[in-house]
Motif scaffolding. Structure first.
Motif, PDB file in Angstrom:
ATOM      1  N   TYR A  47      29.485  36.800 -46.934  1.00  0.00           N
ATOM      2  CA  TYR A  47      30.516  37.264 -47.859  1.00  0.00           C
ATOM      3  C   TYR A  47      30.466  38.770 -48.114  1.00  0.00           C
ATOM      4  O   TYR A  47      31.327  39.298 -48.825  1.00  0.00           O
ATOM      5  CB  TYR A  47      30.412  36.509 -49.186  1.00  0.00           C
ATOM      6  CG  TYR A  47      30.967  35.107 -49.111  1.00  0.00           C
ATOM      7  CD1 TYR A  47      32.331  34.877 -49.157  1.00  0.00           C
ATOM      8  CD2 TYR A  47      30.122  34.011 -48.960  1.00  0.00           C
ATOM      9  CE1 TYR A  47      32.851  33.596 -49.074  1.00  0.00           C
ATOM     10  CE2 TYR A  47      30.628  32.722 -48.883  1.00  0.00           C
ATOM     11  CZ  TYR A  47      31.989  32.528 -48.934  1.00  0.00           C
ATOM     12  OH  TYR A  47      32.501  31.254 -48.844  1.00  0.00           O
ATOM     13  N   SER A  48      29.485  39.456 -47.536  1.00  0.00           N
ATOM     14  CA  SER A  48      29.435  40.907 -47.731  1.00  0.00           C
ATOM     15  C   SER A  48      30.568  41.605 -46.990  1.00  0.00           C
ATOM     16  O   SER A  48      31.025  42.676 -47.389  1.00  0.00           O
ATOM     17  CB  SER A  48      28.087  41.458 -47.263  1.00  0.00           C
ATOM     18  OG  SER A  48      27.936  41.303 -45.853  1.00  0.00           O
ATOM     19  N   ILE A  49      31.039  40.978 -45.892  1.00  0.00           N
ATOM     20  CA  ILE A  49      32.159  41.525 -45.116  1.00  0.00           C
ATOM     21  C   ILE A  49      33.244  40.464 -45.017  1.00  0.00           C
ATOM     22  O   ILE A  49      33.002  39.370 -44.496  1.00  0.00           O
ATOM     23  CB  ILE A  49      31.716  41.951 -43.703  1.00  0.00           C
ATOM     24  CG1 ILE A  49      30.657  43.058 -43.780  1.00  0.00           C
ATOM     25  CG2 ILE A  49      32.916  42.419 -42.877  1.00  0.00           C
ATOM     26  CD1 ILE A  49      30.094  43.451 -42.429  1.00  0.00           C
ATOM     27  N   VAL A  50      34.429  40.764 -45.516  1.00  0.00           N
ATOM     28  CA  VAL A  50      35.553  39.822 -45.491  1.00  0.00           C
ATOM     29  C   VAL A  50      36.713  40.459 -44.740  1.00  0.00           C
ATOM     30  O   VAL A  50      37.229  41.507 -45.146  1.00  0.00           O
ATOM     31  CB  VAL A  50      35.995  39.443 -46.921  1.00  0.00           C
ATOM     32  CG1 VAL A  50      37.231  38.556 -46.874  1.00  0.00           C
ATOM     33  CG2 VAL A  50      34.855  38.756 -47.664  1.00  0.00           C
ATOM     34  N   ASN A  51      37.102  39.832 -43.619  1.00  0.00           N
ATOM     35  CA  ASN A  51      38.227  40.312 -42.816  1.00  0.00           C
ATOM     36  C   ASN A  51      39.401  39.353 -42.959  1.00  0.00           C
ATOM     37  O   ASN A  51      39.290  38.168 -42.597  1.00  0.00           O
ATOM     38  CB  ASN A  51      37.831  40.413 -41.338  1.00  0.00           C
ATOM     39  CG  ASN A  51      36.816  41.500 -41.094  1.00  0.00           C
ATOM     40  OD1 ASN A  51      36.898  42.582 -41.659  1.00  0.00           O
ATOM     41  ND2 ASN A  51      35.824  41.227 -40.248  1.00  0.00           N
ATOM     42  N   LEU A  52      40.510  39.832 -43.478  1.00  0.00           N
ATOM     43  CA  LEU A  52      41.697  39.012 -43.681  1.00  0.00           C
ATOM     44  C   LEU A  52      42.822  39.545 -42.796  1.00  0.00           C
ATOM     45  O   LEU A  52      43.553  40.454 -43.176  1.00  0.00           O
ATOM     46  CB  LEU A  52      42.109  39.029 -45.159  1.00  0.00           C
ATOM     47  CG  LEU A  52      41.018  38.589 -46.156  1.00  0.00           C
ATOM     48  CD1 LEU A  52      41.519  38.732 -47.587  1.00  0.00           C
ATOM     49  CD2 LEU A  52      40.560  37.169 -45.876  1.00  0.00           C
ATOM     50  N   HIS A  53      42.926  38.966 -41.601  1.00  0.00           N
ATOM     51  CA  HIS A  53      43.928  39.419 -40.635  1.00  0.00           C
ATOM     52  C   HIS A  53      45.130  38.478 -40.570  1.00  0.00           C
ATOM     53  O   HIS A  53      46.133  38.808 -39.950  1.00  0.00           O
ATOM     54  CB  HIS A  53      43.312  39.531 -39.242  1.00  0.00           C
ATOM     55  CG  HIS A  53      42.253  40.584 -39.133  1.00  0.00           C
ATOM     56  ND1 HIS A  53      42.522  41.924 -39.281  1.00  0.00           N
ATOM     57  CD2 HIS A  53      40.921  40.489 -38.908  1.00  0.00           C
ATOM     58  CE1 HIS A  53      41.407  42.621 -39.133  1.00  0.00           C
ATOM     59  NE2 HIS A  53      40.423  41.782 -38.921  1.00  0.00           N
ATOM     60  N   ARG A  54      44.991  37.301 -41.185  1.00  0.00           N
ATOM     61  CA  ARG A  54      46.086  36.321 -41.132  1.00  0.00           C
ATOM     62  C   ARG A  54      46.311  35.718 -42.510  1.00  0.00           C
ATOM     63  O   ARG A  54      45.397  35.642 -43.330  1.00  0.00           O
ATOM     64  CB  ARG A  54      45.750  35.206 -40.129  1.00  0.00           C
ATOM     65  CG  ARG A  54      45.707  35.660 -38.687  1.00  0.00           C
ATOM     66  CD  ARG A  54      45.477  34.490 -37.752  1.00  0.00           C
ATOM     67  NE  ARG A  54      44.176  33.871 -37.978  1.00  0.00           N
ATOM     68  CZ  ARG A  54      43.051  34.290 -37.426  1.00  0.00           C
ATOM     69  NH1 ARG A  54      43.070  35.331 -36.614  1.00  0.00           N
ATOM     70  NH2 ARG A  54      41.913  33.659 -37.674  1.00  0.00           N
ATOM     71  N   GLU A  55      47.522  35.261 -42.737  1.00  0.00           N
ATOM     72  CA  GLU A  55      47.863  34.649 -44.010  1.00  0.00           C
ATOM     73  C   GLU A  55      47.026  33.399 -44.271  1.00  0.00           C
ATOM     74  O   GLU A  55      46.647  33.114 -45.405  1.00  0.00           O
ATOM     75  CB  GLU A  55      49.354  34.305 -44.013  1.00  0.00           C
ATOM     76  CG  GLU A  55      49.900  33.857 -45.357  1.00  0.00           C
ATOM     77  CD  GLU A  55      49.969  34.985 -46.374  1.00  0.00           C
ATOM     78  OE1 GLU A  55      50.043  34.682 -47.573  1.00  0.00           O
ATOM     79  OE2 GLU A  55      49.949  36.154 -45.962  1.00  0.00           O
ATOM     80  N   THR A  56      46.727  32.649 -43.209  1.00  0.00           N
ATOM     81  CA  THR A  56      45.929  31.432 -43.385  1.00  0.00           C
ATOM     82  C   THR A  56      44.522  31.771 -43.866  1.00  0.00           C
ATOM     83  O   THR A  56      43.964  31.062 -44.717  1.00  0.00           O
ATOM     84  CB  THR A  56      45.845  30.651 -42.062  1.00  0.00           C
ATOM     85  OG1 THR A  56      45.386  31.526 -41.013  1.00  0.00           O
ATOM     86  CG2 THR A  56      47.200  30.078 -41.680  1.00  0.00           C
ATOM     87  N   THR A  57      43.942  32.834 -43.323  1.00  0.00           N
ATOM     88  CA  THR A  57      42.611  33.262 -43.756  1.00  0.00           C
ATOM     89  C   THR A  57      42.647  33.718 -45.199  1.00  0.00           C
ATOM     90  O   THR A  57      41.723  33.455 -45.981  1.00  0.00           O
ATOM     91  CB  THR A  57      42.099  34.412 -42.870  1.00  0.00           C
ATOM     92  OG1 THR A  57      42.311  34.087 -41.498  1.00  0.00           O
ATOM     93  CG2 THR A  57      40.614  34.653 -43.100  1.00  0.00           C
ATOM     94  N   CYS A  58      43.708  34.397 -45.566  1.00  0.00           N
ATOM     95  CA  CYS A  58      43.891  34.850 -46.949  1.00  0.00           C
ATOM     96  C   CYS A  58      43.918  33.670 -47.901  1.00  0.00           C
ATOM     97  O   CYS A  58      43.221  33.660 -48.933  1.00  0.00           O
ATOM     98  CB  CYS A  58      45.177  35.660 -47.055  1.00  0.00           C
ATOM     99  SG  CYS A  58      45.754  35.952 -48.741  1.00  0.00           S
ATOM    100  N   ARG A  59      44.700  32.654 -47.579  1.00  0.00           N
ATOM    101  CA  ARG A  59      44.805  31.480 -48.455  1.00  0.00           C
ATOM    102  C   ARG A  59      43.465  30.773 -48.583  1.00  0.00           C
ATOM    103  O   ARG A  59      43.080  30.351 -49.679  1.00  0.00           O
ATOM    104  CB  ARG A  59      45.870  30.517 -47.912  1.00  0.00           C
ATOM    105  CG  ARG A  59      47.306  31.000 -48.095  1.00  0.00           C
ATOM    106  CD  ARG A  59      48.288  29.849 -47.908  1.00  0.00           C
ATOM    107  NE  ARG A  59      48.254  29.345 -46.540  1.00  0.00           N
ATOM    108  CZ  ARG A  59      49.051  29.765 -45.567  1.00  0.00           C
ATOM    109  NH1 ARG A  59      49.936  30.721 -45.795  1.00  0.00           N
ATOM    110  NH2 ARG A  59      48.973  29.239 -44.361  1.00  0.00           N
TER     111      ARG A  59
END
Length: 295
Positions: A47-59
């Motif tokens: 959880y130290s690095i969070v990559n949100l490249h897609r809406e599904t990952t965001c949700r």
């Protein structure tokens, strides 16, 4: 019967698991199943690095933040140190994620702008800006459109005050019109993207870019490195020569470094190893130029 392998100290065991997790994220996802203690160690890394490249990952990430029974909101505010957002930001999920990750020190914020007249804006820019305002990132890779600039970036905002490394992804027609970078008190490393393509840079563009770079290097007194990233450029040395030709000084600032890049979207996040490598290469080039080796 005594064990053939003596028990390792607790700290050593933790280091072994942490290094394995750092080496391979897939292994890290498996290691969390070993025990609750190991799960705690590994999740601090995951959880130290969070990559949100897609809406599904965001949700999915937002669901974890808001419904987790094992992690409080304070966990995400404390342990998420690097955050990358590179999807459509016009929704309240983005605001809620940013608001939950207030301890971020490395932020990548890439948003492809949509023409106002054709976009359906589901949340005002002001709400995104308000969520970003408490953040104090030190490393920022950003495509500045609307949220932190209207239409020009507001570098006087507190959000920018601790930034040491700034990578600007905007096209040159944008950043050559900006002003105010000199008000950033901690800025030491600055990078601009320049997409060249198969056609060489025309004289007017080279002149405009040269003037903008000269303004930045002359006003930003704490700057150690200023990188111009030449993207998809078949002749980086020719482009560099053309730009420096239009510099309004006889000697080009030694802090200015031209770097060719044929893979601009490969690991360009602010926290990435590749980004760190670009900064390191630029620092070495500056050292050579300062010593007279680049003349």
């Amino acid at each position: 019967m005594s064990p053939l392998i003596p028990a390792l100290p607790h700290d050593i065991i933790r280091l072994v698991f942490e290094q394995a997790a750092l080496n391979d994220r897939k292994d890290a996802l498996k290691l969390v199943l070993v025990s609750r203690q190991v799960q705690h160690w590994i999740e601090l890394i995951l959880y130290s690095i969070v990559n949100l490249h897609r809406e599904t990952t965001c949700r999915s990430f937002l669901r974890t933040i808001e419904t987790s029974r094992t992690k409080s909101r304070a966990f995400f505010a404390t342990h998420v140190k690097s955050l990358c957002i590179s999807y459509d930001i016009y929704n309240d999920r983005t605001v809620r994620i940013i608001s939950a990750c207030q301890g971020v020190t490395s932020l990548t914020f890439w948003v492809i702008p949509t023409p106002w007249q054709t976009s359906i804006v589901r949340i005002p820019h002001e709400e995104i800006a308000a969520a970003l305002d408490p953040l104090r990132p030190e490393r920022l890779s950003v495509l500045l459109h609307g949220v932190l600039g209207s239409p020009y970036p507001r570098f006087h905002l507190s959000f920018f005050q601790k930034i040491t490394h700034l990578s600007v992804i905007n096209k040159w027609e944008d950043w050559t019109t900006w002003w105010g970078l000199e008000v950033l008190p901690c800025l030491t490393h600055l990078s601009f993207d320049l997409r060249v393509g198969p056609r060489s840079l025309d004289d007017k563009a080279a002149y405009t870019i040269a003037q903008a770079l000269h303004t930045v290097t002359s006003r930003c007194v704490h700057l150690r490195v200023c990188v111009l990233l030449l993207i998809f450029d078949p002749s980086p040395s020719l482009t560099a020569t053309k730009i420096t030709h239009y510099m309004p000084v006889s000697k080009v600032d030694s802090r200015l470094v031209f770097v060719g890049d044929s893979e601009p979207f490969l690991d360009r996040e602010a926290h990435s190893i590749r980004e760190a490598r670009i900064w390191r290469m630029a620092e070495e080039a500056v050292d050579i130029q300062l010593s007279g080796g680049g003349s």
